[in-house]
Structures are given as C-alpha cells and as structure tokens.
Design a protein around this motif. Structure first.
Motif, short mmCIF file in Angstrom:
data_model
loop_
_atom_site.label_atom_id
_atom_site.label_comp_id
_atom_site.label_asym_id
_atom_site.label_seq_id
_atom_site.Cartn_x
_atom_site.Cartn_y
_atom_site.Cartn_z
N ALA A 1 1.94 33.13 34.62
CA ALA A 1 2.35 31.75 34.35
C ALA A 1 3.41 31.63 33.26
O ALA A 1 3.86 30.52 32.95
CB ALA A 1 1.13 30.91 33.98
N HIS A 2 3.79 32.75 32.67
CA HIS A 2 4.84 32.69 31.64
C HIS A 2 5.54 34.04 31.59
O HIS A 2 5.05 34.98 30.97
CB HIS A 2 4.23 32.33 30.28
N VAL A 3 6.67 34.13 32.23
CA VAL A 3 7.40 35.40 32.22
C VAL A 3 8.91 35.13 32.22
O VAL A 3 9.38 34.21 32.88
CB VAL A 3 6.99 36.30 33.41
N HIS A 4 9.61 35.93 31.42
CA HIS A 4 11.08 35.89 31.41
C HIS A 4 11.49 37.04 32.31
O HIS A 4 11.74 38.15 31.84
CB HIS A 4 11.60 36.06 29.99
N PHE A 5 11.53 36.76 33.61
CA PHE A 5 11.55 37.87 34.56
C PHE A 5 12.78 38.77 34.47
O PHE A 5 12.63 39.99 34.28
CB PHE A 5 11.32 37.37 36.00
N ILE B 1 11.02 21.53 33.24
CA ILE B 1 12.00 21.59 32.15
C ILE B 1 11.36 22.31 30.98
O ILE B 1 10.22 22.05 30.62
CB ILE B 1 12.40 20.16 31.72
N LYS B 2 12.10 23.23 30.38
CA LYS B 2 11.56 24.03 29.27
C LYS B 2 12.21 23.61 27.95
O LYS B 2 13.42 23.45 27.86
CB LYS B 2 11.86 25.51 29.54
N ALA B 3 11.37 23.45 26.92
CA ALA B 3 11.87 23.12 25.59
C ALA B 3 11.08 23.90 24.54
O ALA B 3 10.04 24.50 24.85
CB ALA B 3 11.74 21.62 25.33
N GLU C 1 3.24 25.70 26.06
CA GLU C 1 3.28 27.15 26.17
C GLU C 1 2.81 27.77 24.84
O GLU C 1 3.28 27.38 23.78
CB GLU C 1 4.69 27.62 26.48
N HIS C 2 1.91 28.70 24.93
CA HIS C 2 1.35 29.49 23.81
C HIS C 2 0.17 28.81 23.11
O HIS C 2 -0.90 29.38 23.04
CB HIS C 2 2.42 29.89 22.80
N ALA C 3 0.38 27.59 22.54
CA ALA C 3 -0.71 26.88 21.85
C ALA C 3 -1.52 27.83 20.97
O ALA C 3 -2.74 27.87 21.03
CB ALA C 3 -1.63 26.21 22.89
N SER D 1 1.93 36.51 30.74
CA SER D 1 2.14 37.69 29.90
C SER D 1 3.16 37.43 28.80
O SER D 1 3.15 38.08 27.78
CB SER D 1 2.64 38.85 30.75
N ASP D 2 4.07 36.46 29.06
CA ASP D 2 5.25 36.29 28.22
C ASP D 2 6.10 37.56 28.21
O ASP D 2 6.81 37.84 27.25
CB ASP D 2 4.88 35.88 26.79
N ALA D 3 6.00 38.35 29.28
CA ALA D 3 6.86 39.53 29.39
C ALA D 3 8.32 39.08 29.23
O ALA D 3 8.68 38.02 29.72
CB ALA D 3 6.67 40.19 30.76
ZN ZN Z 1 8.23 33.03 26.48
#
Ligand code: ZN
Length: 513
Positions: free
Chosen positions: A59-63, A270-272, A347-349, A409-411
């Motif tokens: 659910a969270h990756v910078h592919f 949208i990402k901020a 994201e993260h919290a 993962s936030d990979a």
């Molecule tokens: Zn990230």
C-alpha cells in the motif's frame, strides 16, 4: 482450473477456509468447500498441503525508485562515515563519463562516531564524478562538490534546509524540499532508465507474492513508465497511482477523476507531505520541533480542491503534530470528501497523541502504515522520541479504536517484501531481540487483512479484489505453509511458492517439486 488438496485462506469471514479453489478465466469461480466442483476436464493443480492466500498489495511503495535502487550504491548498514565513503570509492571508476553516481540508504544515526556527512569526505574519493546519495529515509541528500556545482549556488527552496558550516558554506547535505528539489532538477532518472529498472522490479515483486501496489512516485512520471510496461505486456501488477498535488486543478479541469484506467493501471489519489521524518529529525512534533512542509490550512484547501475534482488525498504525516493537523484538515473538509465516497489516508502515522488515535476511525481516515518500520526504527525512536514510544507505531491501538489500517513497505526505505512486513507486525521484531512494544503487535489475521483486503478497499476494488471469493479477480499467492496455523517463530521461514494474477501464473507456474 482447480487448486486442490491444500488450505485456502479466503480472508472472507463467511467462509474463511476451504480445501480447494476453482478458477475460471481471470476470476475465482467458487470458494469450494471440502468437496470439489467443476468440469471433469478442468486443469487440476495439486497443492500438496500448501496454503493459498489472496495476492499481496503493497500500500505504500516508490516502485521505480525501489527498482532503480536495486542498481545503486547501497549504504545501509555502514557503521561509520568512512565505511560509507569506502563503498562509494569502490564504484566511482565504473561510472560512465557525464553520468551521476547515485546511491542511497545512509543514516548518520547508525555511525560511530556520530557525525554528519560532508562534501569534503566524498570529494576525497570522487574527483569530478557528481555524487548524489539519498539518506535511508529519503529526506536528506548528501552531495559532493562536483554535484553541488550543478546548482550554481541555487540550493535554498521553501520547506527545505541547506546545512552550512561555520563559514556559511554548504556542507553538502540538503534536507526536505531542498533535497528533493535538487534531486528532481539535477539527478532525475530518465523514463527509459525507470522502465528498464521497473521491468526487472515487477518480476521480483511477483516473486514475493505482490500482485498490486499503491505507487507513490507519480511525481517522477510513473504513469508513463507503467503505460509503457503495460503496452509491451510486462505489467503483471495492478497499480493504484499517486499524482502530485501541483496538478490538482489541471486534473479537475480535464475532468480526470480517481479510478480512471483499467484493471491493471488506475489513476488513484493525490499525494502531499505534512512533515519530515524520524531519521532526519524533521518530523513535526507537539513539542515544537521538526519541519512543516504543508500547513493545516494548506492541506484543508488541497483536500477540498482534490475532492471537488474527484480525488482522495494521501498525506505523509510522521510526528504527532503533523498527524493532528492532518486529521484536523480532513475533519474540516469532511463535507467535501465524505459525500463523494472518497477514501482519504494518512501515510505512516508514526507518532500519535493518545487523544488522536480514535479520530482515524471517527473521521473515516485510513492509517496507511508500514509494519516493518516499528522494529526497524526502534533504536532511533527510543533515542529521538524517548518517553513517547508508547504511542509510536501504535498499530494495535489504531485497530482497537476501529481504524482502517493498510500495510505497505515504503520501499526502497524497507525492502518490498510483504511477508517480511506481516512478520514485523506480528512479532514487533526483525532480529534476535525481544519484541519492541509487544502490546502494539497485530494478529496474523489483522496483518493479512491490512496487506490484502484493506489496500483493495482503498483503491475502490473491494468487490473485485482482496479476497478469494466467487467473482473476484484470481490474484493469489501459494505459500509453502499456512501462516494462520504455524508457530510465530515459523513465520520467518514461510516462502512464496507461486503467484497468480487474474488467473495467470506470473511467478513459478506449477507443477512444483
Ligand atoms: Zn514513502
């Protein structure tokens, strides 16, 4: 096709477990009980006691960044500045003329002695080759003099920090917006480089059971990368794509809304960013420390404009003040996003004031967390957030309060590996040490729900994906054993045997030995 003689974990409460699974075309045809159904001519796959679960979502990756990172100088685990510099020195000769030497993964908090990196340390080994090294948390960039020369002194931008020495000279370290601005302006990879790296990365992701990703690199031009991969037939992942906040109004004008696309590639959210990170000591805390990237008011305005254009907002918030202000902004703008059925997320919290934990569920804001971050960050958190860690990475508390919790993962910050994340969430440890704040551990069931079911819901696909029930897309993973039935210490040994996307094997088709 019928998968039989195994354990099917459907993740659907009405029939959580089955002995076989029928697949017709690209969908699940039947959550078969202990008896089998289907035509005699069906292809039969003997699971031999193996376990089948829905395909994993990250659910969270910078592919593409992760995929490119597979080929860069890796600085993780360096125990000193000297060791990090030595790794750079090893590859500097191999950089083609005119190209950048890119690297990532350093964290000065891990070094002895505990000093900050400098351009001088790099200059000694790099000569004229421009070097750009991203920190492990991606919020600091370490450059040599040849790299800094590209900016002609134009380093400062709002929301960022240029580290300077006693004489006012840049030391070579940029933080937050300054780091990202420099990277985006001078070190940006080409689309061709991203396509090439991502093509390989998709294969690796499939091998780890991943069938869908919520990508965060929209600002890098990922839509073009994914489309190219889709056109050539190598996109074997379902992508829910972020778009940068700068484009909100243009998207609305064009009438492009969240959900546009097909089963493989969709425009998502949208990402901020509200603040920085733990590792860079830029997370924005109630004690007044940290860096503000977006104010409460700006975020509220963004949420409103995005909602009118049909987009949910995903906002990065690490510190307790950043999270509070993000929640405040979602609350203030609720009349815009809620009636439109949008699914906002933080994201993260990572650090939450106790009184804010229940607000995620009350407001309907999902917590998009990374189970692996808790044990991975434990030493830094114990040091930088001393006395506050009982409300850090508080996944149990969020779930108990009824929050929707997704796992990623936030990979490339952590490796893209959902089984690793699931394990980290359940055990709260990734090494031989005791669990860190075990009271915040999640159950195996909750970890799988956060990794399979919730991300599909966030992408509006809850009636299409995330469970193994009739009519749902046949995205699944075959595991060598049943994680719901094994001993906790065995979780580390579970292996992905095969992965299927939409009825087609994308990793290790049977028969298996
Ligand atoms: Zn990230």
């Amino acid at each position: 096709m019928i998968l039989e003689n195994g354990v099917i974990r459907t993740l659907d409460p009405s029939l959580p477990k089955a002995g076989a699974l029928a697949i017709a075309g690209d969908v699940v045809a039947g959550g078969v009980g202990t008896h089998e159904r289907g035509a005699v001519s069906s292809e039969r796959v003997d699971l031999r006691g193996r376990c089948v679960v829905p395909g994993f979502s990250d659910a969270h990756v910078h592919f593409p960044s992760w995929a490119l990172g597979q080929r860069q100088v890796r600085l993780e685990g360096a125990r000193s500045l000297d060791e990090a510099v030595a790794r750079v020195a090893e590859v500097v000769e191999s950089v083609p003329e005119g190209r950048w030497l890119r690297g990532l993964g350093w964290r000065s908090g891990d070094w002895t002695p505990r000093i900050e990196p400098t351009k001088k340390a790099l200059d000694a080994v790099s000569g004229e080759v421009p070097v750009a090294l991203m920190s492990k948390d991606y919020h600091s960039l370490w450059l040599n003099s040849a790299a800094l020369a590209h900016a002609n002194g134009q380093l400062q931008v709002p929301g960022g920090v240029v580290e300077r020495d006693g004489a006012g000279e840049p030391t070579g370290v940029l933080r937050e917006e300054c780091a990202w601005h420099f990277r985006d302006t001078h070190v940006r990879p080409s689309v061709a480089e991203m396509v090439e790296a991502s093509r390989e990365g998709i294969g690796l992701a499939n091998a780890r059971g991943v069938t869908s990703v919520h990508d965060k690199d929209g600002w890098l031009g990922d839509l073009a990368v994914w489309q190219q991969l889709k056109d050539e037939g190598s996109l074997t992942l379902r992508v829910w794509q972020s778009l940068p906040r700068e484009h909100v109004d243009a998207l609305a004008e064009m009438g492009m809304r969240s959900g546009l696309g097909d089963d493989l590639l969709r425009v998502g959210y949208i990402k901020a960013f509200m603040d920085g990170t733990l590792g860079s000591r830029t997370a924005r805390l109630l004690d007044g420390s940290g860096v503000e990237i977006t104010s409460r008011e700006e975020l509220e305005d963004l949420i409103r404009r995005a909602a009118r254009g049909g987009f949910p907002v995903a906002v990065h918030a690490i510190g307790d003040l950043a999270n509070r202000e993000a929640l405040d902004a979602f609350e203030a703008a609720a009349k815009e996003w809620r009636p439109r059925g949008l699914r906002p997320r933080i994201e993260h919290a990572q650090l939450l004031a106790s009184e804010d934990i229940a607000r995620f569920a009350q407001l309907g804001v999902a917590a998009s967390v990374q189970f692996s971050h808790a044990p991975s960050d434990r030493d830094l958190a114990d040091e930088y957030w001393a006395g506050m860690t009982d409300r850090a990475y508080a996944y149990r508390s969020l779930l108990d309060a009824g929050a929707v919790v997704a796992n990623g993962s936030d990979a490339p910050i952590e490796e893209l590996d959902p089984l690793f994340g699931i394990r980290a969430g359940v055990l709260r440890s990734i090494d031989e040490r005791e669990a860190w704040h075990p009271e915040q551990a999640v159950t195996v069931e909750e970890a799988f729900a956060a990794t399979c079911v919730v991300p599909a819901w966030l992408a509006g696909d809850e009636r299409r994906r995330g469970k193994l029930v009739p009519g749902y897309l046949a995205d699944l993973v075959v595991l060598d054993r049943d994680p719901f039935a094994c001993e906790p210490h065995e979780l580390a040994e579970i292996e992905v045997v095969a992965t299927m996307l939409g009825g087609r094997w994308v990793f290790n088709a049977p028969p298996w030995g």
